[in-house]
Design an enzyme around this catalytic site. Structure first.
Site, PDB file in Angstrom:
ATOM      1  N   HIS A 137      49.849  31.945  44.187  1.00  0.00           N
ATOM      2  CA  HIS A 137      49.546  33.164  43.428  1.00  0.00           C
ATOM      3  C   HIS A 137      49.695  32.909  41.929  1.00  0.00           C
ATOM      4  CE1 HIS A 137      49.046  37.635  44.367  1.00  0.00           C
ATOM      5  NE2 HIS A 137      48.653  37.438  43.109  1.00  0.00           N
TER       6      HIS A 137
ATOM      7  N   ASP B 283      44.744  30.851  46.690  1.00  0.00           N
ATOM      8  CA  ASP B 283      45.805  31.162  45.727  1.00  0.00           C
ATOM      9  C   ASP B 283      46.713  32.243  46.296  1.00  0.00           C
ATOM     10  OD1 ASP B 283      47.054  30.926  43.105  1.00  0.00           O
ATOM     11  OD2 ASP B 283      46.312  32.962  42.748  1.00  0.00           O
TER      12      ASP B 283
ATOM     13  N   GLU C  29      52.586  35.732  52.160  1.00  0.00           N
ATOM     14  CA  GLU C  29      53.184  35.015  51.024  1.00  0.00           C
ATOM     15  C   GLU C  29      54.473  35.644  50.514  1.00  0.00           C
ATOM     16  OE1 GLU C  29      49.878  35.593  48.195  1.00  0.00           O
ATOM     17  OE2 GLU C  29      51.247  36.759  46.956  1.00  0.00           O
TER      18      GLU C  29
ATOM     19  N   ARG D 201      43.554  38.638  47.573  1.00  0.00           N
ATOM     20  CA  ARG D 201      44.761  38.990  48.321  1.00  0.00           C
ATOM     21  C   ARG D 201      44.691  38.283  49.670  1.00  0.00           C
ATOM     22  NH1 ARG D 201      46.630  40.185  44.219  1.00  0.00           N
ATOM     23  NH2 ARG D 201      47.536  42.163  43.522  1.00  0.00           N
TER      24      ARG D 201
HETATM   25  P1  NAI Z   1      37.957  45.391  40.190  1.00  0.00           P
HETATM   26  O1  NAI Z   1      38.486  46.720  40.616  1.00  0.00           O
HETATM   27  O2  NAI Z   1      37.380  45.250  38.817  1.00  0.00           O
HETATM   28  O3  NAI Z   1      36.851  44.879  41.231  1.00  0.00           O
HETATM   29  C1  NAI Z   1      36.998  45.007  42.604  1.00  0.00           C
HETATM   30  C2  NAI Z   1      35.593  45.124  43.194  1.00  0.00           C
HETATM   31  O4  NAI Z   1      35.733  45.159  44.619  1.00  0.00           O
HETATM   32  C3  NAI Z   1      34.868  46.398  42.753  1.00  0.00           C
HETATM   33  O5  NAI Z   1      33.568  46.095  42.289  1.00  0.00           O
HETATM   34  C4  NAI Z   1      34.826  47.231  44.018  1.00  0.00           C
HETATM   35  O6  NAI Z   1      33.650  48.045  44.104  1.00  0.00           O
HETATM   36  C5  NAI Z   1      34.815  46.140  45.087  1.00  0.00           C
HETATM   37  N1  NAI Z   1      35.195  46.633  46.400  1.00  0.00           N
HETATM   38  C6  NAI Z   1      36.014  47.671  46.718  1.00  0.00           C
HETATM   39  N2  NAI Z   1      36.047  47.829  48.049  1.00  0.00           N
HETATM   40  C7  NAI Z   1      35.240  46.880  48.570  1.00  0.00           C
HETATM   41  C8  NAI Z   1      34.851  46.543  49.897  1.00  0.00           C
HETATM   42  N3  NAI Z   1      35.309  47.242  50.956  1.00  0.00           N
HETATM   43  N4  NAI Z   1      33.990  45.523  50.071  1.00  0.00           N
HETATM   44  C9  NAI Z   1      33.506  44.820  49.000  1.00  0.00           C
HETATM   45  N5  NAI Z   1      33.842  45.100  47.730  1.00  0.00           N
HETATM   46  C10 NAI Z   1      34.692  46.117  47.525  1.00  0.00           C
HETATM   47  O7  NAI Z   1      39.153  44.365  40.413  1.00  0.00           O
HETATM   48  P2  NAI Z   1      39.348  42.938  39.727  1.00  0.00           P
HETATM   49  O8  NAI Z   1      40.132  43.086  38.483  1.00  0.00           O
HETATM   50  O9  NAI Z   1      38.051  42.226  39.693  1.00  0.00           O
HETATM   51  O10 NAI Z   1      40.341  42.245  40.787  1.00  0.00           O
HETATM   52  C11 NAI Z   1      39.883  41.875  42.085  1.00  0.00           C
HETATM   53  C12 NAI Z   1      41.089  41.513  42.933  1.00  0.00           C
HETATM   54  O11 NAI Z   1      41.680  40.322  42.415  1.00  0.00           O
HETATM   55  C13 NAI Z   1      42.245  42.546  42.880  1.00  0.00           C
HETATM   56  O12 NAI Z   1      42.066  43.529  43.859  1.00  0.00           O
HETATM   57  C14 NAI Z   1      43.450  41.716  43.157  1.00  0.00           C
HETATM   58  O13 NAI Z   1      43.733  41.799  44.541  1.00  0.00           O
HETATM   59  C15 NAI Z   1      43.036  40.289  42.811  1.00  0.00           C
HETATM   60  N6  NAI Z   1      43.838  39.709  41.742  1.00  0.00           N
HETATM   61  C16 NAI Z   1      44.467  38.499  41.975  1.00  0.00           C
HETATM   62  C17 NAI Z   1      45.239  37.899  40.995  1.00  0.00           C
HETATM   63  C18 NAI Z   1      45.899  36.571  41.223  1.00  0.00           C
HETATM   64  O14 NAI Z   1      46.745  36.160  40.398  1.00  0.00           O
HETATM   65  N7  NAI Z   1      45.575  35.835  42.257  1.00  0.00           N
HETATM   66  C19 NAI Z   1      45.426  38.554  39.700  1.00  0.00           C
HETATM   67  C20 NAI Z   1      44.673  39.781  39.528  1.00  0.00           C
HETATM   68  C21 NAI Z   1      43.925  40.340  40.529  1.00  0.00           C
END
Ligand code: NAI
Length: 345
Positions: free
Chosen positions: A292, A255, A260, A231
């Site tokens: 994105h 990305d 954005e 993000r």
């Molecule tokens: P997820 O929920 O599986 O993993 C997120 C990780 O971040 C977890 O391990 C969590 O413990 C950790 N986390 C939470 N708070 C934190 C902090 N303060 N400091 C460090 N780590 C922390 O989520 P996933 O599926 O891996 O997605 C990650 C991010 O990718 C999403 O939040 C979303 O913003 C982004 N995303 C971007 C896309 C794109 O098209 N560019 C598409 C899908 C997701």
């Protein structure tokens, strides 16, 4: 027949949603506009709205949807930082798609990184112009380099596996480190100071906003490459620009971008971009921006449509119970469904 107002509809969204909707007696009212206070009224007569990452679902929008009789906000994304889930509690239920293809995002992060470091985007433009020189295209080997991965959830873990395949050393940071992952977790300062490449994969929260800012950049190695497919708000874009201009940051692969919302996903060619910071970032030779796009694979689009339709059906046909509901009752937004056998409110 359920009718769902589908905001911010793009041509690539329609085929999968039309197919899954038709199979389940659901019609989508495809709207090109984003959801906000001015456009909420377009959902009149719909039982649910389907929204994406740059739709605005704040308290005012929720109130308008509630008054229209809309019961459900179905996010077709994993992230939900654009939804005021607390304001929705008691009025409108909120569901999301927790995972659709973490591979799509992790692979895009690596695609950006390889393109940037090996100057593929520059070589592509040169050879199309029959310019076969190599000056200025020197990259560096990934093998033996250290990559710092912030957030080791679904996407971060796949990204670390890809990096290990290149022979990189992985340093990880997560607020909730994964047990038995075999990952080397370090504190953020160590990750900042020892990584040649830093990739962020954690959600945007009040705590993580601008986690990469001037202070963090100051701790990084000279020439560090920063990748953000998570993000925009995780990185202070002004500080990033400063770091690039001062040659502290070697390259940035983005990305996502903090502001954005009104820019990405639209054709702005022929317009003068008002966003000074984004214009300057794009103008730098060592910055690569995609708008994105990381999620955009066929597999992901199909999974998003399938899960969104299932989420809507389970809400309306399963007594309001949906495993992918974001709940504020117990404060554990995502995981409370494991405890509860009934709807959120
Ligand atoms: P997820 O929920 O599986 O993993 C997120 C990780 O971040 C977890 O391990 C969590 O413990 C950790 N986390 C939470 N708070 C934190 C902090 N303060 N400091 C460090 N780590 C922390 O989520 P996933 O599926 O891996 O997605 C990650 C991010 O990718 C999403 O939040 C979303 O913003 C982004 N995303 C971007 C896309 C794109 O098209 N560019 C598409 C899908 C997701």
């Amino acid at each position: 027949m359920l009718t769902v107002a589908f905001y911010d509809a793009k041509p690539y969204d329609r085929p999968s949603f039309e197919a899954y909707g038709a199979a389940h007696d659901m019609t989508f009212r495809f709207l090109e506009t984003k959801l906000n206070e001015d456009t909420a009224a377009l959902a009149e007569g719909c039982e649910a709205v389907c929204v994406f990452v740059n739709d605005t679902v704040n308290a005012a929008v929720i109130d308008k949807l509630y008054k229209l009789g809309v019961k459900l906000v179905a996010l077709r994304s994993a992230g939900y930082n654009n939804v005021d889930v607390r304001a929705a509690f008691g009025k409108v239920h909120v569901v999301h798609v927790p995972a659709y293809s973490p591979y799509s995002v992790a692979e895009h992060a690596m695609a950006l990184l390889l393109t940037s470091v090996r100057r593929i985007h520059k070589a592509y433009n040169r050879t199309r112009d029959f310019n076969f020189t190599l000056n200025g295209l020197t990259g560096f080997d990934f093998h033996g380099k250290t990559v710092g991965v912030i957030g080791t959830g679904k996407i971060g873990r796949i990204f670390t596996d890809i990096c290990k395949g290149f022979g990189m050393k992985v340093l990880a940071y997560d607020k909730f480190p994964a047990k038995d992952s075999g990952l080397e977790y370090v504190d953020l300062d160590t990750l900042f100071s020892e990584s040649d490449i830093i990739s962020v994969h954690c959600p945007l929260t009040d705590e993580t906003r601008h986690m990469i800012g001037e202070e963090a950049i100051g701790k990084m190695k000279k020439g560090v490459v920063i990748v953000n497919t998570s993000r925009g708000g995780l990185i202070d874009a002004e500080a990033l620009l400063k770091g690039l201009r001062e040659r502290k940051i070697g390259a940035a692969c983005l990305d996502v971008y903090e502001e954005e919302g009104d820019i990405f996903f639209e054709d702005r060619s022929g317009h003068i971009l008002d966003d000074e910071i984004l214009s300057r970032l794009i103008s730098l030779p060592n910055v690569l921006v995609t708008s994105h796009q990381a999620f955009l694979t066929e597999e992901a689009l199909n999974n998003i449509a399938e899960t969104t339709v299932e989420n809507i059906l389970s809400y309306f046909e399963n007594d309001g119970i949906c495993n992918n509901e974001l709940c504020y009752r117990c404060g554990d937004i995502e995981h409370c469904r494991k405890e509860r056998k009934e709807r959120c409110f």
